[in-house]
Design a protein around this motif. Structure first.
Motif, PDB file in Angstrom:
ATOM      1  N   VAL A 154       0.749  -0.786   0.012  1.00  0.00           N
ATOM      2  CA  VAL A 154      -0.262   0.100  -0.083  1.00  0.00           C
ATOM      3  C   VAL A 154       1.098   0.976   0.004  1.00  0.00           C
ATOM      4  O   VAL A 154       0.467   2.469  -1.006  1.00  0.00           O
ATOM      5  CB  VAL A 154      -1.129  -0.092   1.083  1.00  0.00           C
ATOM      6  CG1 VAL A 154      -1.544   1.241   0.815  1.00  0.00           C
ATOM      7  CG2 VAL A 154      -2.111  -1.115   1.358  1.00  0.00           C
ATOM      8  N   ILE A 155       1.886   1.835   0.722  1.00  0.00           N
ATOM      9  CA  ILE A 155       2.372   2.114   1.219  1.00  0.00           C
ATOM     10  C   ILE A 155       3.645   2.720  -0.307  1.00  0.00           C
ATOM     11  O   ILE A 155       3.767   3.443  -1.226  1.00  0.00           O
ATOM     12  CB  ILE A 155       4.114   1.898   1.991  1.00  0.00           C
ATOM     13  CG1 ILE A 155       3.260   2.797   3.179  1.00  0.00           C
ATOM     14  CG2 ILE A 155       4.779   3.650   1.415  1.00  0.00           C
ATOM     15  CD1 ILE A 155       4.016   1.576   4.160  1.00  0.00           C
ATOM     16  N   VAL A 208       0.642   3.997  -2.839  1.00  0.00           N
ATOM     17  CA  VAL A 208       0.693   5.170  -2.378  1.00  0.00           C
ATOM     18  C   VAL A 208       2.371   5.979  -2.877  1.00  0.00           C
ATOM     19  O   VAL A 208       1.740   7.607  -3.675  1.00  0.00           O
ATOM     20  CB  VAL A 208       0.548   6.063  -0.961  1.00  0.00           C
ATOM     21  CG1 VAL A 208       0.641   7.260  -0.882  1.00  0.00           C
ATOM     22  CG2 VAL A 208      -0.354   5.466  -0.237  1.00  0.00           C
ATOM     23  N   VAL A 220       1.576   9.231  -6.443  1.00  0.00           N
ATOM     24  CA  VAL A 220       1.365  10.753  -5.906  1.00  0.00           C
ATOM     25  C   VAL A 220       2.456  10.660  -6.940  1.00  0.00           C
ATOM     26  O   VAL A 220       2.198  12.304  -7.689  1.00  0.00           O
ATOM     27  CB  VAL A 220       2.348  11.030  -4.159  1.00  0.00           C
ATOM     28  CG1 VAL A 220       3.215  12.123  -4.400  1.00  0.00           C
ATOM     29  CG2 VAL A 220       1.770   9.928  -2.819  1.00  0.00           C
ATOM     30  N   ILE A 225      -4.859   7.789  -4.883  1.00  0.00           N
ATOM     31  CA  ILE A 225      -4.133   8.609  -3.338  1.00  0.00           C
ATOM     32  C   ILE A 225      -5.036   8.575  -2.422  1.00  0.00           C
ATOM     33  O   ILE A 225      -5.168   7.657  -1.209  1.00  0.00           O
ATOM     34  CB  ILE A 225      -3.545   9.389  -3.785  1.00  0.00           C
ATOM     35  CG1 ILE A 225      -2.801   9.803  -4.294  1.00  0.00           C
ATOM     36  CG2 ILE A 225      -3.141  10.259  -2.270  1.00  0.00           C
ATOM     37  CD1 ILE A 225      -2.100  11.275  -4.732  1.00  0.00           C
ATOM     38  N   ASP A 226      -6.693   8.870  -2.106  1.00  0.00           N
ATOM     39  CA  ASP A 226      -7.006   9.077  -1.682  1.00  0.00           C
ATOM     40  C   ASP A 226      -7.715   7.202  -1.021  1.00  0.00           C
ATOM     41  O   ASP A 226      -7.629   6.704  -0.126  1.00  0.00           O
ATOM     42  CB  ASP A 226      -8.515   9.045  -1.500  1.00  0.00           C
ATOM     43  CG  ASP A 226      -8.406  10.981  -2.199  1.00  0.00           C
ATOM     44  OD1 ASP A 226      -7.252  11.425  -1.037  1.00  0.00           O
ATOM     45  OD2 ASP A 226      -9.294  11.834  -2.566  1.00  0.00           O
ATOM     46  N   LEU A 234      -5.772   4.333  -1.493  1.00  0.00           N
ATOM     47  CA  LEU A 234      -5.257   4.415  -1.122  1.00  0.00           C
ATOM     48  C   LEU A 234      -4.531   4.879   0.673  1.00  0.00           C
ATOM     49  O   LEU A 234      -4.234   3.595   1.301  1.00  0.00           O
ATOM     50  CB  LEU A 234      -3.399   3.920  -1.769  1.00  0.00           C
ATOM     51  CG  LEU A 234      -3.345   3.570  -2.799  1.00  0.00           C
ATOM     52  CD1 LEU A 234      -2.306   3.711  -3.297  1.00  0.00           C
ATOM     53  CD2 LEU A 234      -3.924   0.859  -2.496  1.00  0.00           C
ATOM     54  N   LEU A 235      -4.504   5.663   1.152  1.00  0.00           N
ATOM     55  CA  LEU A 235      -4.890   6.761   2.144  1.00  0.00           C
ATOM     56  C   LEU A 235      -5.649   5.894   2.799  1.00  0.00           C
ATOM     57  O   LEU A 235      -5.229   5.484   4.209  1.00  0.00           O
ATOM     58  CB  LEU A 235      -4.674   7.528   1.973  1.00  0.00           C
ATOM     59  CG  LEU A 235      -2.984   9.108   1.284  1.00  0.00           C
ATOM     60  CD1 LEU A 235      -3.565   9.930   1.857  1.00  0.00           C
ATOM     61  CD2 LEU A 235      -2.243   7.991   2.726  1.00  0.00           C
ATOM     62  N   LEU A 261      -4.505   1.995   4.359  1.00  0.00           N
ATOM     63  CA  LEU A 261      -3.451   2.815   4.984  1.00  0.00           C
ATOM     64  C   LEU A 261      -3.803   2.736   6.166  1.00  0.00           C
ATOM     65  O   LEU A 261      -3.125   2.715   7.591  1.00  0.00           O
ATOM     66  CB  LEU A 261      -2.610   3.524   4.400  1.00  0.00           C
ATOM     67  CG  LEU A 261      -1.046   3.649   5.408  1.00  0.00           C
ATOM     68  CD1 LEU A 261      -0.561   2.439   4.821  1.00  0.00           C
ATOM     69  CD2 LEU A 261      -0.137   4.355   4.139  1.00  0.00           C
ATOM     70  N   LEU A 279       5.875   6.027   5.307  1.00  0.00           N
ATOM     71  CA  LEU A 279       4.960   6.450   4.174  1.00  0.00           C
ATOM     72  C   LEU A 279       6.290   7.583   4.348  1.00  0.00           C
ATOM     73  O   LEU A 279       5.806   8.338   3.614  1.00  0.00           O
ATOM     74  CB  LEU A 279       4.058   6.677   4.225  1.00  0.00           C
ATOM     75  CG  LEU A 279       2.861   7.096   4.063  1.00  0.00           C
ATOM     76  CD1 LEU A 279       2.841   7.238   2.040  1.00  0.00           C
ATOM     77  CD2 LEU A 279       0.949   7.553   3.932  1.00  0.00           C
TER      78      LEU A 279
END
Length: 59
Positions: A13-14, A17, A21, A29-30, A32-33, A36, A48
């Motif tokens: 996941v990191i 992201v 980015v 991004i939304d 995955l965050l 996370l 991260l």
């Protein structure tokens, strides 16, 4: 901070992201965050931050 390995799913996941980015993919991004945050430990969030800072040239 110890040198313990993060769980594979958190590392993936990191990496996602960081890639999102770089690509400027806000929707990814939304997503995955959100994922996370559910999985995160302080170590994962630190990693991260470290990877994003390394990619942007910031300290």
């Amino acid at each position: 901070m110890t040198e313990e390995r993060l769980p594979t799913v958190v590392s993936e996941v990191i990496a996602g992201v960081v890639d999102a980015v770089r690509a400027g993919d806000d929707a990814l991004i939304d997503r995955l965050l959100d994922q996370l945050v559910r999985l995160a430990t302080p170590e994962a969030l630190y990693e991260l931050r470290r990877q994003l800072a390394r990619g942007s040239g910031s300290p």
